[in-house]
Scaffold this motif. Structure first.
Motif, PDB file in Angstrom:
ATOM      1  N   CYS A  76       0.840  -1.196   0.000  1.00 12.06           N
ATOM      2  CA  CYS A  76       0.000   0.000   0.000  1.00 12.06           C
ATOM      3  C   CYS A  76       0.878   1.251   0.000  1.00 12.06           C
ATOM      4  O   CYS A  76       1.747   1.410   0.860  1.00 12.06           O
ATOM      5  CB  CYS A  76      -0.900  -0.008   1.236  1.00 12.06           C
ATOM      6  N   PRO A  77       0.687   2.174  -0.952  1.00 16.01           N
ATOM      7  CA  PRO A  77       1.501   3.406  -0.975  1.00 16.01           C
ATOM      8  C   PRO A  77       1.190   4.305   0.216  1.00 16.01           C
ATOM      9  O   PRO A  77       0.095   4.273   0.778  1.00 16.01           O
ATOM     10  CB  PRO A  77       1.101   4.074  -2.297  1.00 16.01           C
ATOM     11  N   ASP A  78       2.165   5.115   0.601  1.00 16.70           N
ATOM     12  CA  ASP A  78       2.011   5.979   1.773  1.00 16.70           C
ATOM     13  C   ASP A  78       0.795   6.885   1.685  1.00 16.70           C
ATOM     14  O   ASP A  78       0.085   7.082   2.676  1.00 16.70           O
ATOM     15  CB  ASP A  78       3.268   6.841   1.956  1.00 16.70           C
ATOM     16  N   GLU A  79       0.555   7.465   0.491  1.00 17.89           N
ATOM     17  CA  GLU A  79      -0.533   8.435   0.399  1.00 17.89           C
ATOM     18  C   GLU A  79      -1.909   7.813   0.606  1.00 17.89           C
ATOM     19  O   GLU A  79      -2.889   8.511   0.858  1.00 17.89           O
ATOM     20  CB  GLU A  79      -0.502   9.156  -0.953  1.00 17.89           C
ATOM     21  N   GLN A  80      -1.995   6.483   0.529  1.00 13.20           N
ATOM     22  CA  GLN A  80      -3.271   5.806   0.715  1.00 13.20           C
ATOM     23  C   GLN A  80      -3.532   5.462   2.185  1.00 13.20           C
ATOM     24  O   GLN A  80      -4.671   5.160   2.567  1.00 13.20           O
ATOM     25  CB  GLN A  80      -3.306   4.528  -0.145  1.00 13.20           C
ATOM     26  N   LEU A  81      -2.495   5.528   3.018  1.00 11.13           N
ATOM     27  CA  LEU A  81      -2.635   5.082   4.406  1.00 11.13           C
ATOM     28  C   LEU A  81      -3.711   5.826   5.196  1.00 11.13           C
ATOM     29  O   LEU A  81      -4.477   5.188   5.937  1.00 11.13           O
ATOM     30  CB  LEU A  81      -1.281   5.203   5.120  1.00 11.13           C
ATOM     31  N   PRO A  82      -3.835   7.168   5.103  1.00 12.99           N
ATOM     32  CA  PRO A  82      -4.903   7.832   5.853  1.00 12.99           C
ATOM     33  C   PRO A  82      -6.291   7.332   5.465  1.00 12.99           C
ATOM     34  O   PRO A  82      -7.183   7.235   6.323  1.00 12.99           O
ATOM     35  CB  PRO A  82      -4.721   9.313   5.498  1.00 12.99           C
ATOM     36  N   HIS A  83      -6.478   6.987   4.198  1.00 11.78           N
ATOM     37  CA  HIS A  83      -7.789   6.502   3.762  1.00 11.78           C
ATOM     38  C   HIS A  83      -8.043   5.086   4.285  1.00 11.78           C
ATOM     39  O   HIS A  83      -9.172   4.751   4.655  1.00 11.78           O
ATOM     40  CB  HIS A  83      -7.860   6.535   2.244  1.00 11.78           C
ATOM     41  N   VAL A  84      -6.992   4.270   4.328  1.00 12.06           N
ATOM     42  CA  VAL A  84      -7.116   2.923   4.892  1.00 12.06           C
ATOM     43  C   VAL A  84      -7.473   3.019   6.376  1.00 12.06           C
ATOM     44  O   VAL A  84      -8.378   2.330   6.869  1.00 12.06           O
ATOM     45  CB  VAL A  84      -5.817   2.123   4.697  1.00 12.06           C
ATOM     46  N   ALA A  85      -6.767   3.895   7.082  1.00  7.17           N
ATOM     47  CA  ALA A  85      -7.023   4.054   8.517  1.00  7.17           C
ATOM     48  C   ALA A  85      -8.455   4.516   8.771  1.00  7.17           C
ATOM     49  O   ALA A  85      -9.123   4.023   9.683  1.00  7.17           O
ATOM     50  CB  ALA A  85      -6.026   5.048   9.116  1.00  7.17           C
ATOM     51  N   GLN A  86      -8.936   5.463   7.962  1.00  7.90           N
ATOM     52  CA  GLN A  86     -10.309   5.939   8.140  1.00  7.90           C
ATOM     53  C   GLN A  86     -11.319   4.828   7.847  1.00  7.90           C
ATOM     54  O   GLN A  86     -12.333   4.704   8.530  1.00  7.90           O
ATOM     55  CB  GLN A  86     -10.575   7.135   7.223  1.00  7.90           C
ATOM     56  N   ALA A  87     -11.030   4.003   6.838  1.00  6.07           N
ATOM     57  CA  ALA A  87     -11.920   2.880   6.524  1.00  6.07           C
ATOM     58  C   ALA A  87     -11.963   1.884   7.679  1.00  6.07           C
ATOM     59  O   ALA A  87     -13.025   1.325   7.992  1.00  6.07           O
ATOM     60  CB  ALA A  87     -11.466   2.192   5.242  1.00  6.07           C
ATOM     61  N   VAL A  88     -10.824   1.652   8.319  1.00 11.89           N
ATOM     62  CA  VAL A  88     -10.800   0.781   9.492  1.00 11.89           C
ATOM     63  C   VAL A  88     -11.678   1.360  10.595  1.00 11.89           C
ATOM     64  O   VAL A  88     -12.499   0.668  11.203  1.00 11.89           O
ATOM     65  CB  VAL A  88      -9.357   0.586   9.998  1.00 11.89           C
ATOM     66  N   LEU A  89     -11.526   2.662  10.847  1.00 11.25           N
ATOM     67  CA  LEU A  89     -12.323   3.306  11.894  1.00 11.25           C
ATOM     68  C   LEU A  89     -13.813   3.258  11.579  1.00 11.25           C
ATOM     69  O   LEU A  89     -14.647   3.123  12.481  1.00 11.25           O
ATOM     70  CB  LEU A  89     -11.877   4.765  12.063  1.00 11.25           C
ATOM     71  N   ASP A  90     -14.147   3.353  10.303  1.00 13.55           N
ATOM     72  CA  ASP A  90     -15.553   3.391   9.910  1.00 13.55           C
ATOM     73  C   ASP A  90     -16.225   2.018   9.947  1.00 13.55           C
ATOM     74  O   ASP A  90     -17.453   1.937  10.104  1.00 13.55           O
ATOM     75  CB  ASP A  90     -15.697   3.966   8.492  1.00 13.55           C
ATOM     76  N   THR A  91     -15.449   0.945   9.779  1.00 13.13           N
ATOM     77  CA  THR A  91     -16.076  -0.369   9.549  1.00 13.13           C
ATOM     78  C   THR A  91     -15.698  -1.447  10.551  1.00 13.13           C
ATOM     79  O   THR A  91     -16.395  -2.467  10.618  1.00 13.13           O
ATOM     80  CB  THR A  91     -15.710  -0.887   8.149  1.00 13.13           C
ATOM     81  N   GLU A  92     -14.632  -1.264  11.331  1.00 11.53           N
ATOM     82  CA  GLU A  92     -14.169  -2.338  12.204  1.00 11.53           C
ATOM     83  C   GLU A  92     -14.245  -1.933  13.673  1.00 11.53           C
ATOM     84  O   GLU A  92     -13.657  -0.923  14.069  1.00 11.53           O
ATOM     85  CB  GLU A  92     -12.727  -2.732  11.855  1.00 11.53           C
ATOM     86  N   PRO A  93     -14.958  -2.691  14.514  1.00 10.07           N
ATOM     87  CA  PRO A  93     -14.928  -2.428  15.962  1.00 10.07           C
ATOM     88  C   PRO A  93     -13.552  -2.777  16.524  1.00 10.07           C
ATOM     89  O   PRO A  93     -13.004  -3.840  16.228  1.00 10.07           O
ATOM     90  CB  PRO A  93     -16.021  -3.354  16.511  1.00 10.07           C
ATOM     91  N   LEU A  94     -12.995  -1.875  17.317  1.00 11.38           N
ATOM     92  CA  LEU A  94     -11.648  -2.063  17.854  1.00 11.38           C
ATOM     93  C   LEU A  94     -11.654  -1.878  19.368  1.00 11.38           C
ATOM     94  O   LEU A  94     -12.473  -1.133  19.909  1.00 11.38           O
ATOM     95  CB  LEU A  94     -10.683  -1.035  17.233  1.00 11.38           C
ATOM     96  N   PRO A  95     -10.721  -2.533  20.062  1.00  6.72           N
ATOM     97  CA  PRO A  95     -10.519  -2.220  21.484  1.00  6.72           C
ATOM     98  C   PRO A  95     -10.184  -0.738  21.627  1.00  6.72           C
ATOM     99  O   PRO A  95      -9.576  -0.141  20.732  1.00  6.72           O
ATOM    100  CB  PRO A  95      -9.331  -3.109  21.875  1.00  6.72           C
ATOM    101  N   PHE A  96     -10.546  -0.141  22.746  1.00  3.84           N
ATOM    102  CA  PHE A  96     -10.456   1.312  22.843  1.00  3.84           C
ATOM    103  C   PHE A  96      -9.044   1.832  22.623  1.00  3.84           C
ATOM    104  O   PHE A  96      -8.851   2.857  21.971  1.00  3.84           O
ATOM    105  CB  PHE A  96     -10.982   1.819  24.194  1.00  3.84           C
ATOM    106  N   ILE A  97      -8.036   1.153  23.175  1.00  2.00           N
ATOM    107  CA  ILE A  97      -6.666   1.657  23.047  1.00  2.00           C
ATOM    108  C   ILE A  97      -6.266   1.723  21.580  1.00  2.00           C
ATOM    109  O   ILE A  97      -5.698   2.732  21.115  1.00  2.00           O
ATOM    110  CB  ILE A  97      -5.683   0.789  23.848  1.00  2.00           C
ATOM    111  N   GLU A  98      -6.564   0.669  20.810  1.00  2.00           N
ATOM    112  CA  GLU A  98      -6.259   0.688  19.384  1.00  2.00           C
ATOM    113  C   GLU A  98      -7.072   1.757  18.669  1.00  2.00           C
ATOM    114  O   GLU A  98      -6.571   2.470  17.790  1.00  2.00           O
ATOM    115  CB  GLU A  98      -6.537  -0.679  18.756  1.00  2.00           C
ATOM    116  N   LEU A  99      -8.348   1.872  19.048  1.00  4.90           N
ATOM    117  CA  LEU A  99      -9.215   2.876  18.456  1.00  4.90           C
ATOM    118  C   LEU A  99      -8.677   4.278  18.712  1.00  4.90           C
ATOM    119  O   LEU A  99      -8.567   5.103  17.786  1.00  4.90           O
ATOM    120  CB  LEU A  99     -10.620   2.740  19.033  1.00  4.90           C
ATOM    121  N   ARG A 100      -8.319   4.557  19.954  1.00  2.00           N
ATOM    122  CA  ARG A 100      -7.822   5.878  20.321  1.00  2.00           C
ATOM    123  C   ARG A 100      -6.554   6.234  19.559  1.00  2.00           C
ATOM    124  O   ARG A 100      -6.423   7.327  18.981  1.00  2.00           O
ATOM    125  CB  ARG A 100      -7.554   5.933  21.826  1.00  2.00           C
TER     126      ARG A 100
END
Length: 461
Positions: free
Chosen positions: A61-85
């Motif tokens: 994955c290219p660097d410029e795509q990483l913020p979009h990947v991270a936002q997609a994770v936040l939008d679609t995947e439930p995470l433990p709070f520490i990882e979420l934060r």
């Protein structure tokens, strides 16, 4: 260097999330997961573990795509709070935000009466749970083996005299939280999702703004949600208090405008509609992005193919540029090529935009005429920032086809700039000569937009 370190941290955080995700999915589910998150397709090697396949996808994955990947994770995947934060903080820190000093936070907390918010306890706790660690998973708070959520229910909601609001903020660790998180906390406290009562919303906003304005910040109403006012934290001194209703751009001549409803400020182009583009959708808090403009274009043109529609929209806007202005053409071309890999997520660059409009000519209007009716480019950024870009050729300061200096014309241009700035616009001017040659202009344009758009990476580098 800082941007590079931030991207390395973001990649590391996403990799940590993938360690958790691979346990939830089967091998055959990974391609769909990667597509949903914006990651490259995972390798098909049967000997590779699920974790290995996801890690390989992230490495590709290219660097410029990483913020979009991270936002997609936040939008679609439930995470433990520490990882979420940690992931939220990494994503939010890469965007524009307002800085609220610790002293301002503490003074606000000392005077903050949470009576209105206690009236909606579940909504209030839901907000706190989205932004702060309430100990719902593993954390233990004190010898009674309760969680912070339990403590807040008891000492803030059931027995409000037990804890001061300042002590509540201490327990939430709000005083030392990153600026973007604290800003979202204030927006949440003002939102109808937490306070479904407009009078209560406005009471909190009025109170909060007394503390925020001395540090150059404000909770400002920007539209409505379900009939309730929506407030966003903005920096004072930048942007305007209003959002645009009609964007008239890419014009091939002066528009023939009439009001279909003067009461509602509804307009239409009476003649030669094909020569004028009018964007009349609401502009969101992130400004007007290329993706917003493309969606509108596809709708009005009934175009299903996004790639073909994007090319058609670009060509239509390019056609509006003056044929003799190589500088404008190069600025437009370079912007779209510098950010071509992330074009959907950058602000739209609107050419030949009408900032003022008068049915009479400047000569007919005389001394009362408005200057700079049409500007070369406009960008609408987050925080209601309106950015005007001008490419100055000789016509801006000469007459008689460039043969004689014209100080009056130059003075009128500067007066028009001052008027725009007083109205909240930011005005930037380029000399035509610095943009005349496309190769030489590229670093000039890249550096300008990198600074203007803050931390958005330049995909050409």
């Amino acid at each position: 260097m800082t941007e590079r370190m931030d991207l390395l941290r973001l990649r590391s955080l996403i990799e940590g999330v993938l360690v958790t995700l691979y346990q939830k999915y089967r091998h055959q589910d990974l391609p769909e997961l990667c597509e949903r998150l914006g990651l490259p397709s995972p390798p098909l090697n049967d000997d590779t573990t699920k974790h290995g396949r996801l890690t390989a996808s992230l490495r590709a994955c290219p660097d410029e795509q990483l913020p979009h990947v991270a936002q997609a994770v936040l939008d679609t995947e439930p995470l433990p709070f520490i990882e979420l934060r940690d992931l939220q903080d990494a994503v939010w820190s890469g965007r524009g935000h307002v800085e609220i000093p610790g002293r301002t936070r503490r003074e606000l907390a000392k005077e903050f009466d949470v009576t209105d918010h206690r009236g909606y306890p579940e909504r209030f706790l839901a907000l706190l749970g989205r932004l702060w660690d309430l100990g719902d998973e593993l954390n233990v708070w004190g010898p009674h083996l309760g969680t912070l959520r339990d403590d807040i229910q008891r000492h803030v909601i059931r027995f409000p005299d037990d804890w001061s609001t300042e002590y509540l903020f201490e327990q939430l660790r709000a005083f030392e939280a990153p600026h973007p998180r604290f800003g979202r906390f204030l927006e949440g406290l003002a939102s109808s999702a937490v306070l479904p009562n407009e009078q209560a919303q406005r009471r909190f906003v009025e109170f909060a703004n007394r503390h925020l304005q001395p540090v150059g910040a404000q909770l400002r109403q920007e539209g409505e949600v379900d009939g309730y006012p929506q407030f966003h934290l903005v920096q004072l001194g930048r942007g305007t208090a209003r959002r645009p209703r009609n964007l008239i751009f890419a014009t091939l001549g002066k528009p023939d405008i009439r009001f279909t409803s003067a009461l509602d400020n509804d307009i239409e182009i009476a003649e030669r509609k094909d020569e004028i583009l009018v964007y009349n959708r609401p502009v969101g808090k992130d400004g007007l992005l290329w993706s917003d403009l493309l969606s509108w274009w596809q709708e009005i043109r009934e175009a299903d193919d996004a790639e073909e529609a994007a090319q058609a929209l670009y060509s239509r806007m390019e056609d509006s540029l003056p044929r003799r202005s190589e500088g404008q053409k190069n600025l437009f071309w370079l912007y779209h090529h510098i950010y071509k890999s992330q074009l959907r997520d950058v602000p739209a660059l609107l050419p030949e935009i009408w900032v003022h409009w008068d049915p009479k000519t400047i000569r007919e209007r005389g001394e009362l005429a408005q200057q700079n009716l049409r500007m070369d480019f406009l960008m609408l950024l987050s925080g209601n920032r309106r950015v005007v870009l001008e490419v100055d050729g000789m016509q801006h300061y000469t007459r008689d086809a460039g043969s004689k200096p014209d100080s009056a014309k130059y003075a009128a241009t500067m007066a028009g700039d001052r008027d725009l700035k007083f109205r909240g616009y930011e005005v930037f001017r380029f000399g035509h000569d610095e943009l005349r040659d496309r190769d030489r202009a590229r670093p000039v344009v890249a550096d300008f937009f990198r600074a203007l758009l803050n931390r958005l990476p330049d995909s050409s580098s």
